[in-house]
Design a protein around this motif. Structure first.
Motif, short mmCIF file in Angstrom:
data_model
loop_
_atom_site.label_atom_id
_atom_site.label_comp_id
_atom_site.label_asym_id
_atom_site.label_seq_id
_atom_site.Cartn_x
_atom_site.Cartn_y
_atom_site.Cartn_z
N LEU A 180 30.47 41.81 42.61
CA LEU A 180 31.64 42.31 41.90
C LEU A 180 32.72 41.24 41.86
CD1 LEU A 180 31.76 45.87 43.46
CD2 LEU A 180 30.97 45.22 41.18
N LEU A 181 33.62 41.38 40.92
CA LEU A 181 34.66 40.38 40.74
C LEU A 181 35.49 40.21 42.02
CD1 LEU A 181 35.82 38.46 38.68
CD2 LEU A 181 37.37 40.26 37.94
N MET A 182 35.84 41.34 42.65
CA MET A 182 36.66 41.26 43.85
C MET A 182 35.95 40.51 44.97
SD MET A 182 39.58 42.51 43.27
CE MET A 182 40.21 42.49 44.94
N ASP A 183 34.63 40.62 44.97
CA ASP A 183 33.88 39.95 46.03
C ASP A 183 33.66 38.46 45.73
OD1 ASP A 183 33.74 42.38 47.30
OD2 ASP A 183 31.87 42.94 46.30
N ARG A 184 34.14 38.01 44.58
CA ARG A 184 34.04 36.59 44.24
C ARG A 184 35.34 35.85 44.61
NH1 ARG A 184 30.21 36.15 38.92
NH2 ARG A 184 28.97 38.00 39.38
N ARG B 122 32.30 33.84 33.30
CA ARG B 122 30.90 34.07 33.70
C ARG B 122 30.70 35.50 34.14
NH1 ARG B 122 29.64 28.57 36.58
NH2 ARG B 122 29.40 27.37 34.66
N TYR B 123 31.66 36.01 34.91
CA TYR B 123 31.52 37.37 35.42
C TYR B 123 31.36 38.37 34.27
CZ TYR B 123 32.62 41.88 37.41
OH TYR B 123 32.57 43.20 37.76
N PHE B 124 32.28 38.32 33.31
CA PHE B 124 32.21 39.32 32.24
C PHE B 124 31.01 39.08 31.31
CE2 PHE B 124 36.64 40.29 33.46
CZ PHE B 124 36.47 41.65 33.64
N SER B 125 30.65 37.82 31.12
CA SER B 125 29.47 37.58 30.26
C SER B 125 28.22 38.12 30.92
CB SER B 125 29.31 36.08 29.96
OG SER B 125 30.47 35.61 29.35
N GLN B 126 28.10 37.87 32.25
CA GLN B 126 26.92 38.39 32.96
C GLN B 126 26.91 39.92 32.96
OE1 GLN B 126 27.23 36.44 36.76
NE2 GLN B 126 26.63 34.45 35.93
N LEU B 127 28.10 40.49 33.14
CA LEU B 127 28.20 41.94 33.15
C LEU B 127 27.73 42.52 31.81
CD1 LEU B 127 29.23 43.98 35.23
CD2 LEU B 127 31.46 43.90 34.10
N SER B 128 28.13 41.88 30.72
CA SER B 128 27.77 42.39 29.39
C SER B 128 26.26 42.36 29.20
CB SER B 128 28.45 41.59 28.29
OG SER B 128 27.84 40.33 28.15
N SER C 184 50.73 42.52 49.69
CA SER C 184 49.42 42.10 49.18
C SER C 184 48.99 42.99 48.03
CB SER C 184 48.38 42.18 50.29
OG SER C 184 48.03 43.52 50.48
N LEU C 185 48.55 42.40 46.98
CA LEU C 185 48.01 43.15 45.85
C LEU C 185 46.54 42.80 45.75
CD1 LEU C 185 50.61 42.82 42.97
CD2 LEU C 185 49.82 44.91 44.07
N ASP C 186 45.71 43.83 45.42
CA ASP C 186 44.30 43.56 45.32
C ASP C 186 43.95 42.94 43.97
OD1 ASP C 186 43.34 44.13 47.80
OD2 ASP C 186 43.18 46.29 47.39
N PHE C 187 44.38 41.72 43.77
CA PHE C 187 43.96 41.00 42.58
C PHE C 187 42.88 40.01 42.98
CE2 PHE C 187 48.33 41.72 40.57
CZ PHE C 187 47.84 42.71 39.73
N PRO C 188 41.87 39.87 42.13
CA PRO C 188 40.85 38.87 42.47
C PRO C 188 41.46 37.47 42.34
CG PRO C 188 40.46 39.79 40.28
CD PRO C 188 41.59 40.56 40.86
N GLU C 189 41.09 36.60 43.26
CA GLU C 189 41.55 35.22 43.16
C GLU C 189 40.36 34.39 42.73
OE1 GLU C 189 44.55 34.13 46.34
OE2 GLU C 189 43.80 36.03 47.15
N VAL C 190 40.31 34.15 41.41
CA VAL C 190 39.17 33.46 40.82
C VAL C 190 39.65 32.52 39.72
CG1 VAL C 190 37.45 35.28 41.25
CG2 VAL C 190 38.88 35.38 39.23
N SER C 191 38.80 31.59 39.33
CA SER C 191 39.17 30.66 38.26
C SER C 191 38.83 31.29 36.91
CB SER C 191 38.39 29.36 38.42
OG SER C 191 37.03 29.60 38.14
N GLU C 192 39.32 30.68 35.84
CA GLU C 192 39.01 31.18 34.49
C GLU C 192 37.50 31.13 34.26
OE1 GLU C 192 41.55 29.76 31.34
OE2 GLU C 192 39.94 29.96 29.88
N ASN C 193 36.87 30.06 34.71
CA ASN C 193 35.42 29.93 34.58
C ASN C 193 34.70 31.10 35.28
OD1 ASN C 193 32.88 28.92 34.17
ND2 ASN C 193 33.12 27.10 35.45
N ASP C 194 35.16 31.44 36.49
CA ASP C 194 34.55 32.57 37.22
C ASP C 194 34.64 33.85 36.40
OD1 ASP C 194 34.05 31.02 39.47
OD2 ASP C 194 35.97 31.51 40.42
N ILE C 195 35.82 34.06 35.81
CA ILE C 195 36.06 35.30 35.04
C ILE C 195 35.14 35.36 33.82
CG2 ILE C 195 37.67 36.23 33.35
CD1 ILE C 195 38.69 37.17 35.73
#
Ligand SMILES: *Cc1c(COP(=O)(O)O)cnc(C)c1O
Length: 495
Positions: free
Chosen positions: A15-19, A61-67, A48-59
């Motif tokens: 999941l995104l949060m786990d990345r 890839r994440y959504f493309s893989q999810l789709s 603290s806010l539960d926002f994922p800390e990821v790069s644009e590239n991570d995002i």
């Protein structure tokens, strides 16, 4: 090596949060030229806010893989019986997206949207012609909504004539589940009719059940067994003679197009699922369109609006949206799912009359081809030619090898094929209901047949493989009832 592959495959499904990698950001903002303001008091701030800390590239890839985890008709073969997951030509989406259709508002004065109302009128006319009926309203927004409209009209018809004791509706046990649900939502008592040994309506039971308290009969044609009821003329005659309304569930009109008109068989009212019979990407609950189409005696009760055309003495045509004299009212806020109506109209226009008749020809041939190639591998409860879909049973596989219809369906996912409808219709044990649709090629059908034959072999020699399938999805066997009723739709730290 296998553990490395397994770990990489797990990684891709995180999941995104786990990345999250603390401190990683997806965008660099330029320095603000707005003067800094003091922050509100400390107790209004969260540390603290539960926002994922990821790069644009991570995002990305994440959504493309999810789709890619979505299963759709644009990815693979999707023989989900009764649902008609056929190919939806992209040109119909393009036409529905044209500004003249997509950017108008239902409250605009009719004079400014004449083209849109004309399209509705012409679509009504086409549906009336296709079904041999007399009138149509496009208002219902799904098949079940069309049924609801139809049975409200049946009720209004009886009450209007002062015939107040008609409160029973007969429904064969091969009907779609929405039929009894609709009848009881409209306040009727449902009486189930058994099917005979050939899968037709049992005429003896029907004759026994009709009386002066009969409001009508709802029949799914073809039935959910994928069969055309060869007693249908007699069924219609008996119900009409007893003063009942005959309702046809024409959700799967793709089996009948250009060949059988329910109006000519004596039906009073029916609906058609434009999203199944014609075109509209659907699934997951919508959107769709379930126009209700009626014979003479229910015309005055049609839901609002009905598109109308008038012609003045100079031959100028005007289109309007009107309320029939004794209308049951509106099915929703406006005029139905207009985009779905445009797609269906565009689909019919590209196919023409002959093309529309080819829909039923090809849908029925494809289903019968599958029937003929798989009947030696799976049980066939009703051994006669089918319509647009074929219902097999995994009864023997279950008895002899402990492999259920569910196991077969789950194993298909490993082969990249969407499972068929399972455990429905209820009157077939271990049912597998397969609808190939008319848009699949012989090559696709052959490949599906080969896979189904291979799975039947696996069931004999390697049943464990089937019990554990699917093997390569993020989740394998879900508690499906809980997943549907209490889904986790967002990430929570404690899960
Ligand atoms: C799909 C279907 C329905 C219900 O249609 P929805 O658009 O899902 O409400 C009703 N009857 C039959 C036979 C169907 O196949």
């Amino acid at each position: 090596m296998t553990t490395l592959l397994a770990r990489l495959s797990q990684d891709r499904r995180r999941l995104l949060m786990d990345r999250t990698v603390p401190g990683r950001v997806g965008a660099t903002l330029s320095k603000s030229d707005v003067p800094e303001q003091p922050l509100p008091s400390q107790d209004l701030l969260r540390s603290s806010l539960d926002f994922p800390e990821v790069s644009e590239n991570d995002i990305v890839r994440y959504f493309s893989q999810l789709s890619q985890l979505n299963f759709s008709i644009d990815h693979n073969f999707y023989p989900l019986g009764s649902c008609t997951m056929k190919y939806n030509p992209k040109i119909d989406d393009e036409i529905a997206g044209m500004p003249g259709f997509a950017e108008i508002h239902p409250l605009q004065p009719a004079a400014t949207v004449q083209g849109a109302i004309r399209l509705m009128w012409e679509l009504q006319q086409r549906l009336v012609e296709i079904t041999g009926m007399k009138g149509c309203s496009l208002a219902p927004m799904a098949g079940a909504d069309g049924e609801f409209a139809g049975m409200l009209m049946a009720r209004a018809y009886h009450l209007d004539r002062g015939d107040t004791k008609r409160d029973k509706v007969l429904i064969p046990d091969s009907a779609h589940g929405t039929n009894p649900a609709t009848a009881s939502m409209c306040g009727f008592e449902v009486i189930t009719l058994p099917s005979d040994a050939d899968g037709n309506t049992d005429l003896e039971a029907l004759r026994f059940s009709v009386g002066d308290d009969l409001a009508g009969l709802m029949i799914t044609l073809p039935s959910t067994l994928g069969l055309f009821d060869s007693n249908i003329l007699e069924v219609v005659r008996i119900v009409r003679e007893a003063g009942g309304i005959v309702y046809g569930d024409g959700a799967n009109l793709n089996a009948l197009l250009g060949r059988v008109k329910l109006g000519e068989l004596g039906f009073d009212v029916m609906h058609s699922n434009l999203h199944k019979t014609f075109t509209q990407p659907h699934g997951g609950g919508g959107p769709g369109a379930g126009p209700v189409i009626v014979g003479e005696r229910l015309m005055p009760y049609l839901p609002t609006p009905v598109a109308c055309r008038t012609e003045d003495s100079g031959g100028v045509e005007t289109y309007s949206l009107d309320a029939p004299p004794k209308t049951i009212g509106r099915m929703g806020a406006f005029h139905g799912n207009f985009g779905a109506l445009v797609r269906a109209y565009a689909y019919m226009s590209t196919l023409g009359k002959d093309g529309i008749a080819n829909i039923s020809r090809d849908a029925v041939i494809n289903a019968n081809y599958i029937l003929s190639q798989l009947k030696d591998h799976y049980d066939l409860p009703y051994d006669r030619s089918c319509m647009h879909e074929v219902v097999f049973s995994a009864r023997s596989l279950r008895r002899e090898h402990g492999v259920s219809a569910l196991d077969v369906a789950k194993r298909l996912i490993d082969y990249g094929i969407h499972p068929p409808t399972m455990y429905f219709p209820l009157i077939v044990e271990e049912a597998l209901m397969i609808e190939p649709t008319e848009t699949e090629s012989k090559e696709t059908l052959d490949s599906f047949i080969e896979v189904m034959q291979a799975i039947a072999e696996e069931a004999r020699y390697e049943p464990a493989l089937l019990h554990e399938a699917p093997h390569d999805t993020p989740n394998t066997r879900l508690d499906e009832a809980t997943a549907a009723r209490r889904p986790y739709l967002r990430w929570r730290r404690d899960q």
